[in-house]
Design a protein around this motif. Structure first.
Motif, PDB file in Angstrom:
ATOM      1  N   ILE A  52      -0.291  -0.523   0.596  1.00 38.62           N
ATOM      2  CA  ILE A  52       0.992  -1.292   0.310  1.00 38.62           C
ATOM      3  C   ILE A  52       2.265  -1.025  -0.413  1.00 38.62           C
ATOM      4  N   SER A  53       1.736  -1.232  -1.509  1.00 41.08           N
ATOM      5  CA  SER A  53       2.792  -0.512  -2.626  1.00 41.08           C
ATOM      6  C   SER A  53       3.663   0.354  -2.144  1.00 41.08           C
ATOM      7  N   ASN A  54       2.901   2.091  -1.711  1.00 43.33           N
ATOM      8  CA  ASN A  54       3.577   2.905  -1.577  1.00 43.33           C
ATOM      9  C   ASN A  54       4.157   3.142   0.362  1.00 43.33           C
ATOM     10  N   MET A  55       4.198   2.050   1.095  1.00 39.26           N
ATOM     11  CA  MET A  55       4.470   1.727   2.587  1.00 39.26           C
ATOM     12  C   MET A  55       5.781   0.668   2.156  1.00 39.26           C
ATOM     13  N   VAL A  56       5.882  -0.616   1.059  1.00 39.54           N
ATOM     14  CA  VAL A  56       7.232  -1.018   0.900  1.00 39.54           C
ATOM     15  C   VAL A  56       8.054   0.097   0.436  1.00 39.54           C
ATOM     16  N   PHE A  57       7.860   0.944  -1.159  1.00 37.57           N
ATOM     17  CA  PHE A  57       9.109   1.041  -1.569  1.00 37.57           C
ATOM     18  C   PHE A  57       9.460   2.371  -0.124  1.00 37.57           C
TER      19      PHE A  57
END
Length: 231
Positions: A86-91
């Motif tokens: 999730i954190s990677n895809m949000v960035f």
């Protein structure tokens, strides 16, 4: 600090960014269906295992169907958990579309995969004999952040701020958010070097040097591929 969206409209539909997010999600859903033993085998096959990559560079034969050099690319679509994904895809969602807009679809995918592969090599260089699989889109996304920093440093980003038990949002310039990200990674990366010197590299955890390497290559490759072209 966690980005929510930036105030930076695009001129195109960033379908490569959307496609990358979709592929990462689909691969993770496949991982989610695997047993622990199957997942470990999956990571051994498609993630970067530094010891195996070192052996392949030395001309050694690796008994698996996927060439070790190919894991520099396949590992970019693997994630170790929901928060990792999730954190990677949000960035990627917040910052990737504007870099795709400036580079164009074709050069953007070359830029993204190139930064990810070079970032993985940076992490490999720190622990060439490690048997811990290295995986995730963070190296490639760090390249995107590097390009964004030099192209849109003043763009305001609506950011979620965690202050102990208090949570709020602020509009901060991109250089502040990305600057804090890279400083944190440099500090943690230097600490990782100290652990390596003490022969405790096999601790696993975050691949800080992949983040740092991806960021540096993003700074370099973005302008070479036309980041500052206005057409």
């Amino acid at each position: 600090m966690f980005p929510l969206y930036d105030e930076n409209p695009t001129r195109i539909t960033p379908f490569i960014t959307y496609g990358l997010i979709g592929m990462n999600v689909l691969v993770f859903l496949h991982e989610f269906r695997l047993s622990d033993a199957q997942l470990n085998q999956f990571f051994q096959l498609y993630a970067v295992v530094p010891q195996q990559l070192t052996a392949s560079f030395a001309g050694g034969a690796i008994a698996q169907p996927v060439p070790e050099w190919a894991t520099l690319f396949s590992s970019q679509f693997l994630h170790g958990g929901w928060w990792h994904l999730i954190s990677n895809m949000v960035f990627l969602w917040v910052f990737g579309n504007n870099i795709e807009d400036r580079l164009g679809h074709f050069k953007y995918i070359i830029f993204y995969l190139g930064c990810g592969a070079l970032a993985a090599l940076c992490q490999w260089f720190i622990g060439m004999d490690s048997t811990i699989p290295s995986l995730g889109a963070s190296g490639a996304i760090s390249g995107v952040l590097g390009a964004y920093l030099i192209r849109f440093p003043q763009t305001l980003v609506r950011t979620l701020i965690f202050l102990g038990i208090f949570i709020t949002t602020l509009r901060v310039p991109a250089w502040v958010l990305i600057g804090i990200y890279i400083v944190q990674n440099v500090i943690s990366g230097v600490a990782d070097l100290q652990r390596a010197a003490n022969m405790t590299m096999e601790t696993g955890g975050v691949a800080y040097w992949a983040h740092i390497g991806g960021f540096v290559f993003g700074l370099a490759l973005g302008p070479l591929l036309g980041l500052f072209n206005d057409d």
